[in-house]
Design a protein around this motif. Structure first.
Motif, PDB file in Angstrom:
ATOM      1  N   GLN A   1      -5.340  -1.618   1.437  1.00 45.82           N
ATOM      2  CA  GLN A   1      -5.987  -2.982   1.101  1.00 45.82           C
ATOM      3  C   GLN A   1      -6.445  -2.676  -0.526  1.00 45.82           C
ATOM      4  O   GLN A   1      -6.047  -3.767  -1.139  1.00 45.82           O
ATOM      5  N   GLN A   2      -6.513  -1.506  -0.895  1.00 48.90           N
ATOM      6  CA  GLN A   2      -6.650  -1.270  -2.239  1.00 48.90           C
ATOM      7  C   GLN A   2      -5.479  -1.721  -3.086  1.00 48.90           C
ATOM      8  O   GLN A   2      -5.312  -2.059  -4.240  1.00 48.90           O
ATOM      9  N   ALA A   3      -4.389  -1.233  -2.532  1.00 53.42           N
ATOM     10  CA  ALA A   3      -3.167  -1.455  -3.297  1.00 53.42           C
ATOM     11  C   ALA A   3      -2.756  -2.897  -3.689  1.00 53.42           C
ATOM     12  O   ALA A   3      -1.919  -3.036  -4.643  1.00 53.42           O
ATOM     13  N   GLN A   4      -3.350  -3.791  -2.856  1.00 52.82           N
ATOM     14  CA  GLN A   4      -2.958  -5.146  -3.096  1.00 52.82           C
ATOM     15  C   GLN A   4      -3.615  -5.794  -4.338  1.00 52.82           C
ATOM     16  O   GLN A   4      -3.153  -6.669  -4.890  1.00 52.82           O
ATOM     17  N   ALA A   5      -4.535  -4.935  -4.959  1.00 50.90           N
ATOM     18  CA  ALA A   5      -4.857  -5.533  -6.058  1.00 50.90           C
ATOM     19  C   ALA A   5      -4.458  -4.791  -7.360  1.00 50.90           C
ATOM     20  O   ALA A   5      -4.741  -5.325  -8.638  1.00 50.90           O
ATOM     21  N   LEU A   6      -3.646  -4.057  -7.184  1.00 50.29           N
ATOM     22  CA  LEU A   6      -2.969  -3.113  -8.278  1.00 50.29           C
ATOM     23  C   LEU A   6      -2.051  -4.065  -9.051  1.00 50.29           C
ATOM     24  O   LEU A   6      -2.229  -3.833 -10.492  1.00 50.29           O
ATOM     25  N   SER A   7      -1.290  -4.958  -8.594  1.00 51.59           N
ATOM     26  CA  SER A   7      -0.344  -5.782  -9.292  1.00 51.59           C
ATOM     27  C   SER A   7      -1.267  -6.730 -10.383  1.00 51.59           C
ATOM     28  O   SER A   7      -0.735  -7.308 -11.321  1.00 51.59           O
ATOM     29  N   ALA A   8      -2.307  -7.100  -9.991  1.00 46.91           N
ATOM     30  CA  ALA A   8      -3.441  -7.934 -10.788  1.00 46.91           C
ATOM     31  C   ALA A   8      -4.075  -7.238 -11.885  1.00 46.91           C
ATOM     32  O   ALA A   8      -4.625  -7.704 -12.785  1.00 46.91           O
TER      33      ALA A   8
END
Length: 241
Positions: free
Chosen positions: A165-172
């Motif tokens: 879940q936290q990985a999804q914010a990484l690209s932003a």
């Protein structure tokens, strides 16, 4: 460091041998495994993180009546965060990571520190491990290899789902604002230290410290401890890369 750890190990042995109960016991309905950690962060009051592990669920809470709890469905691999204040349940069900996601990981390594100067706990000699990111130490831990393997496996599975879940914010997040240690601890290697054993003492990142103060293979709770309030609204956590 050595005297602090010895004192903590003696406390653990007292908890196991004499039935130390840091929180009020529940009525006997279901037998589960218990882990209880004391968590200290910089400029914050100490908090407690209690893990209750059944064959189907992992529950995380503060050890008493509070504003909510987290319930991890081990079979469905879904996390439910229950908030009593607004009577809601946040549903965390992230998608699988892209095949090339690991290419974004920093250089991560686990290094065993020897000798690990600590007495045995429950007949097991603690090991000391250091998590390195780009050769810099981000976190260290004393672990008990082979102790409470089912509880450790459940906690690791929970952290892996949370890391997706936290990985999804990484690209932003722009690269200049990303912290390699934070990325390793919460995304790329969230369960790395757990793979070495039951964490006894974890520290690093300033004044952060997490200390095991009680563990039991048999602890009784009501069956309702692993249920979700039927009247609460469910809010799905947004996902997407």
């Amino acid at each position: 460091m050595r005297s602090t750890l010895i004192a903590r190990c003696l406390l653990l042995l007292s908890a196991v041998s004499f039935g130390l109960t840091p929180w009020p016991a529940f009525s006997a309905d279901e037998e589960v495994e218990l882990l209880l950690y004391r968590v200290q962060s910089a400029n914050e009051e100490p908090a407690f993180n209690r893990l209750l592990v059944s064959p189907d669920f992992l529950r995380l809470d503060g050890g008493g009546e509070d504003r909510g709890y987290i319930l991890f469905d081990r079979r469905e691999q879904i996390i439910y965060s229950v908030n009593h204040d607004d009577q809601s349940i946040l549903v965390i069900d992230p998608p699988a990571l892209p095949a090339d996601f690991d290419a974004k990981a920093p250089a991560i390594a686990l290094q065993q520190v020897t000798p690990a100067e600590a007495p045995e706990v429950g007949g097991i000699k603690p090991q000391r491990w250091r998590l390195l990111v780009a050769d810099a130490s981000c976190r260290e831990a004393f672990v008990l290899p082979g102790m409470m393997p089912r509880a450790v496996a459940a906690y690791g599975a929970y952290l892996r789902v949370l890391s997706r879940q936290q990985a999804q914010a990484l690209s932003a997040i722009p690269a200049e604002y990303q912290d390699p240690c934070d990325n390793a601890l919460h995304i790329f290697a969230a369960d790395a230290l757990l793979k070495k054993g039951l964490p006894l003492d974890i520290w690093g990142g300033g004044d952060y410290r997490e200390s095991l103060i009680d563990f039991r293979e048999a602890f009784t709770v009501p069956e309702s401890a692993f249920s979700l309030p039927s009247s609460y609204s469910r809010v799905p956590m947004r996902s997407g890369f």
